[in-house]
Scaffold this active site. Structure first.
Site, PDB file in Angstrom:
ATOM      1  N   SER A 140       0.788  -1.233   0.000  1.00 23.70           N
ATOM      2  CA  SER A 140       0.000   0.000   0.000  1.00 23.70           C
ATOM      3  C   SER A 140       0.819   1.280   0.000  1.00 23.70           C
ATOM      4  CB  SER A 140      -0.957   0.005   1.184  1.00 23.70           C
ATOM      5  OG  SER A 140      -2.080  -0.772   0.862  1.00 23.70           O
ATOM      6  N   TYR A 160     -10.371   2.022   6.530  1.00 21.65           N
ATOM      7  CA  TYR A 160      -9.401   1.768   5.461  1.00 21.65           C
ATOM      8  C   TYR A 160      -9.985   0.768   4.466  1.00 21.65           C
ATOM      9  CZ  TYR A 160      -4.688   1.509   3.552  1.00 21.65           C
ATOM     10  OH  TYR A 160      -3.585   1.605   2.746  1.00 21.65           O
ATOM     11  N   SER A 161      -9.998   1.153   3.198  1.00 23.47           N
ATOM     12  CA  SER A 161     -10.579   0.285   2.170  1.00 23.47           C
ATOM     13  C   SER A 161      -9.749   0.362   0.902  1.00 23.47           C
ATOM     14  CB  SER A 161     -12.025   0.699   1.865  1.00 23.47           C
ATOM     15  OG  SER A 161     -12.539  -0.056   0.786  1.00 23.47           O
ATOM     16  N   ASN A 162      -9.203  -0.771   0.493  1.00 21.18           N
ATOM     17  CA  ASN A 162      -8.459  -0.829  -0.755  1.00 21.18           C
ATOM     18  C   ASN A 162      -9.326  -0.468  -1.959  1.00 21.18           C
ATOM     19  OD1 ASN A 162      -5.880  -1.793   0.242  1.00 21.18           O
ATOM     20  ND2 ASN A 162      -6.971  -3.667   0.747  1.00 21.18           N
ATOM     21  N   GLY A 194       3.011  -0.459   3.942  1.00 22.70           N
ATOM     22  CA  GLY A 194       2.410  -1.315   2.928  1.00 22.70           C
ATOM     23  C   GLY A 194       2.749  -2.762   3.161  1.00 22.70           C
TER      24      GLY A 194
END
Length: 410
Positions: A107, A210-212, A349
């Site tokens: 990330s 938090y969301s990809n 990440g």
């Protein structure tokens, strides 16, 4: 890219190193002060460098923290003052990890993508507070009420697609993912379809999660506005201008090019080599590959004002009220960590086999970057990773922040 139930990786509050996930949720940092979590300015830019202490701290991540390999770098005023490699690049051959090796950055990719998005804002081709429906009609449910800003700062409420069991990343499904799932190619629209089948976590702008999925949408936004893929735009706007020769943003290639330490997952009594995987499962949320040197150069350029105008950099570094209420100073693809010597900005990440940290002081004068290959976490993992980060950022003898309590990842 493991979901929140999997605990095979490293976690420390001060460094927000992700577990072996596409992303980790940045953890609250010990020692924050002030209403918004900001610490008083410290001696970040003049921290003393003790190479022997840094070598020991890096070695402890392997010897005590259970990583198979660890890399680290400290850059001061554009000059590398320390770099190191510890552990094995290949547990079968016994080859040593190289300090200049490449690794998957998970990330930390988001900061590259957010930088391009904010450049488009500066060019007046995108408006931060415009609804995403204006640019990508029908891409996500309720797109008329979700702004570009809310995608970048994770207040959109969109479901995080990596939590869906079809990705095969739950702890019980990992053996099958290792055998077959990691080779699957996904188009961004397929990942959105998976996410859109789930109800939102909350109404847009009312909370932080938090969301990809948010960055999959941002990647499509960049493509729609520019006519080129997000990978091409990151290459054109960031990688080439900064001379990041060892940084790539792959689409479906499973290889890590050049020298690199292998990534592993522990599956019961065995370990699986997961170095090769199809990064399309992460896309604009976490597909990148880089080195500690390239990451430090990127962070210095970003915080030093060479990639964004002051207005857009200020937006990037402004945490949302919703994130602050959750104890996290998350802005637009960038978050603040408060360390004993002052505030650092960057992103962590993770992706199976790799865990990355990139941070720099607000002036762009001092950068720290690291890569850890988590394998056998121990009770001491959080402490030694926190000690490494504190020593890189602030110098020897700096108290390390305590390990984060259970944080839901992915």
């Amino acid at each position: 890219m493991l979901n929140g139930r999997t605990r095979t990786g490293l976690r420390a509050a001060a460094v927000a190193l992700a577990a072996a996930t596409v992303v980790g949720v940045p953890a609250p940092v010990a020692g924050a002060a002030g209403a918004d979590g900001a610490a008083p300015a410290g001696a970040v830019a003049t921290a003393r460098t003790d190479r022997a202490a840094l070598d020991r701290a890096l070695g402890d991540v392997v010897a005590v923290g259970g990583a198979s390999a660890a890399l680290g770098r400290v850059v001061q005023d554009g000059r590398t003052v320390w770099q190191g490699g510890a552990g094995k690049a290949d547990l079968d051959s016994g080859a040593a990890a190289r300090a200049d090796g490449r690794f998957r950055i998970g990330s930390t990719t988001k900061t590259f993508v957010a930088t391009v998005a904010l450049q488009l804002v500066a060019e007046r081709r995108v408006q931060l507070d415009a609804p995403i429906e204006r640019y990508l009609p029908g891409a996500v449910p309720n797109g008329g009420n979700i702004t570009v800003r809310q995608l970048l700062n994770h207040t959109s409420g969109l479901y995080n697609y990596t939590g869906d069991p079809r990705l095969g990343l739950s702890e019980e499904a990992l053996p099958q993912w290792v055998a077959t799932g990691r080779w699957t190619s996904y188009r961004p629209q397929e990942l959105l379809t998976i996410a859109n089948e789930h109800p939102p976590e909350f109404p847009p702008g009312t909370a932080w999660s938090y969301s990809n999925t948010n960055y999959i949408v941002v990647g499509l936004l960049i493509e729609k506005i520019t006519g080129r893929s997000w990978q091409q735009e990151v290459e054109r706007r960031v990688i080439r201008p900064l001379g990041l020769r060892d940084t790539t943003m792959p689409e479906t290639s499973t290889a890590v090019p050049g020298p690199h330490a292998k990534g592993y997952l522990r599956l019961g009594d065995t370990r699986a080599d997961v170095t090769r995987l199809n990064p399309s499962m992460a896309g604009a949320a976490g597909a990148g590959i880089s080195t500690t040197a390239d990451l430090a150069r990127f962070n210095a350029a970003l915080l030093g004002g060479r990639l964004l105008r002051p207005a857009e950099l200020t937006e990037m570094k402004t945490p949302s009220p919703q994130a602050l209420a959750a104890g996290l100073a998350y802005g637009l693809g960038l978050y603040r960590s408060t360390l004993p010597c002052g505030d650092f900005w960057g992103h962590d990440g993770g992706i199976p086999g790799y865990s990355t940290l990139l941070m720099g002081d607000a002036t762009g004068r001092r950068q720290i970057s690291s890569s850890v290959n988590p394998l056998d976490g121990t009770a001491e993992t959080g402490r030694v990773v926190g000690a490494l980060t504190a020593t890189m950022a602030c110098g020897p003898g700096t108290p390390a922040a305590a390990a984060a309590p259970g944080v839901k990842l992915g």
